[in-house]
Write a protein that holds these residues in place. Structure first.
Motif, PDB file in Angstrom:
ATOM      1  N   SER A 161      -5.110   8.235 -12.629  1.00  0.00           N
ATOM      2  CA  SER A 161      -5.641   9.233 -13.704  1.00  0.00           C
ATOM      3  C   SER A 161      -4.586   9.533 -14.710  1.00  0.00           C
ATOM      4  N   PHE A 162      -3.258   9.911 -14.289  1.00  0.00           N
ATOM      5  CA  PHE A 162      -2.422  10.186 -15.436  1.00  0.00           C
ATOM      6  C   PHE A 162      -1.847   8.996 -16.162  1.00  0.00           C
ATOM      7  N   LYS A 163      -1.906   7.822 -15.404  1.00  0.00           N
ATOM      8  CA  LYS A 163      -1.514   6.667 -16.109  1.00  0.00           C
ATOM      9  C   LYS A 163      -2.867   6.320 -17.181  1.00  0.00           C
ATOM     10  N   SER A 355      -4.582  -0.808  -6.438  1.00  0.00           N
ATOM     11  CA  SER A 355      -5.960  -1.122  -6.240  1.00  0.00           C
ATOM     12  C   SER A 355      -6.917  -0.285  -7.071  1.00  0.00           C
ATOM     13  N   ILE A 356      -6.506   1.065  -7.372  1.00  0.00           N
ATOM     14  CA  ILE A 356      -7.317   1.852  -8.203  1.00  0.00           C
ATOM     15  C   ILE A 356      -7.224   1.425  -9.627  1.00  0.00           C
ATOM     16  N   MET A 357      -6.263   1.164 -10.181  1.00  0.00           N
ATOM     17  CA  MET A 357      -6.014   0.643 -11.544  1.00  0.00           C
ATOM     18  C   MET A 357      -6.875  -0.463 -11.566  1.00  0.00           C
ATOM     19  N   LEU A 358      -6.880  -1.690 -10.669  1.00  0.00           N
ATOM     20  CA  LEU A 358      -7.881  -2.666 -10.746  1.00  0.00           C
ATOM     21  C   LEU A 358      -9.331  -2.252 -10.708  1.00  0.00           C
ATOM     22  N   THR A 359      -9.721  -1.177 -10.308  1.00  0.00           N
ATOM     23  CA  THR A 359     -11.026  -0.759 -10.289  1.00  0.00           C
ATOM     24  C   THR A 359     -11.476  -0.268 -11.637  1.00  0.00           C
TER      25      THR A 359
END
Length: 414
Positions: A161-163, A355-359
């Motif tokens: 989220s911060f990224k 994996s979250i960034m990919l989502t």
């Protein structure tokens, strides 16, 4: 408290150093620890097994919204992208990173679900007096306790989220609340569950009439005379884990080789505003510092750089000390082993973030995020170091250590 001259019927060998001890009756506020190696012998009080069952059933119900609904959504150029755990795993698989997809799925979904299901199986087995059910359930709990990483996944959501907050608008999804509650209940469940208590409910230690106690079963925690199989859970008995040093060395050396490509090859690739940004773990930490995200940078640096290196160095030091038969500083080495076990799972943090960034990043628009090959090597380091920790028998540290005769007289405090 631990007494010096215990009756054979109530004596138990410490699973951490094989010291014969007799845990006294504990009140609700105190745990019992081995006076020599500080391994926890038993938990204070008597949490009801039915309470464990209620928590496990609640967790299984929470898994449905936590894994099927979006935990976070981003809005980019008028388009809303929902992020769920399954989407991240699917993207990893479709991008040719099947190994990482399996690892992320195992640590965030399979292990927690199996852990709760195994606990329910143990309760059914006790009620039906079903031996194999209790054995299978307790085995799953014993082997998967350290692989359930919902807490690490929650921290990964915060970091992702911060990224992304500078690139898109973020909205909290309903699954995030379910994940937070699930994590609280999982921590509570793990802190309450004791495999020994389940086997005690099956058959108490005091019902076994032993003239001597030479071997401690690591599966049901029954101390008993030397034999081929445990008298209570029927697992094979070994004075020490077979080939513990050889297997641990193999995992440590393999992890030592894999850590170089894990740190030198890009772990993630981000395309933004026409720029192609390849980040290794270290360069990613530096860019976070430059973006004034020092707190996140420190967390990533510790979890992805310091922790894997500390595990490799710490395990190597312990193994060398065992093979060189060092008789001093055994307590210090045991503390190092406890720390390695405690921090080991946090190395998964970077892989969860990927994996979250990919989502959440909708590829083909302004942002395009893909994993780098360094992520595969890093995943290998994580798995190898976790397996190395599990394969090491800590009792080997005490086989050549000097025994303090006054140890038996010490009190065990919380």
């Amino acid at each position: 408290m631990c007494n010096e001259t215990p009756a054979i019927a109530t004596t138990r060998l410490c699973q951490g150093c094989d010291l014969p001890l007799q845990p006294a009756t504990l009140d609700a506020k105190h745990n019992a620890y081995c006076p020599r190696c500080q391994t926890q012998l038993s938990r204070g009080g008597s949490p009801s097994l039915s309470g464990n069952l209620a928590i496990a059933l609640t967790c299984l119900c929470l898994f449905i919204p936590a894994y099927s609904m979006p935990f976070l959504s981003v809005r980019l150029l008028g388009v809303t992208i929902d992020g769920s755990l399954w989407n991240g795993i699917e993207h990893l698989y479709n991008d040719g990173f099947a190994e990482l997809a399996v690892l992320v799925m195992f640590c965030s979904i399979i292990a927690p679900v199996l852990l709760c299901s195994a606990l329910i199986l143990c309760h059914i087995a006790l009620r039906k007096r079903w031996f194999m059910g209790l054995r299978i359930g307790s085995d799953i709990i014993y082997r998967l306790k350290g692989w359930a990483m919902i807490d690490v996944f929650l921290v990964a959501i915060a970091i992702a989220s911060f990224k992304l907050k500078d690139f898109a608008d973020l909205m909290v999804g309903p699954a995030l609340y379910a994940l937070i509650l699930l994590q609280v209940l999982t921590v509570l469940l793990i802190s309450r569950v004791s495999i020994r208590r389940y086997w005690q409910a099956w058959r108490k230690e005091t019902s076994y009439q032993h003239e001597s106690k030479d071997v401690h079963c690591l599966f049901c925690h029954l101390s008993q005379p030397a034999g081929t199989h445990c008298q209570r859970c029927h697992h094979r008995l070994h004075k020490r884990r077979p080939q513990s040093i050889e297997r641990t060395w193999a995992y440590v050396l393999a992890a030592s080789v894999a850590i170089f490509p894990a740190n030198l090859i890009p772990i993630s690739i981000l395309l933004t505003n026409g720029q192609h940004l390849e980040d290794t773990i270290y360069s990613g930490v530096v860019s976070l510092f430059n973006s004034h995200m020092s707190g996140i940078a420190v967390i990533i640096f510790i979890a992805s750089i310091l922790v894997p290196m500390a595990k490799i160095i710490g395990l190597g030091y312990i193994l060398l000390s065992i093979q060189l038969k060092r008789m001093t500083f055994a307590k210090h080495r045991m503390r190092i082993f406890f720390i390695i076990k405690m921090i080991g799972k946090w190395s998964m943090l970077d892989l969860f973030v990927i994996s979250i960034m990919l989502t959440l990043v909708d590829r083909g628009q302004l942002l395009n995020f893909i994993p780098g090959n360094g992520a595969v090597a890093f995943g290998l380091v994580v798995v190898l170091t976790l397996l190395a920790t599990e394969s090491l028998d800590p009792r080997l540290m005490w086989d050549c250590a000097a025994t303090d005769n006054n140890t038996h007289k010490r009190s065990v405090d919380e």
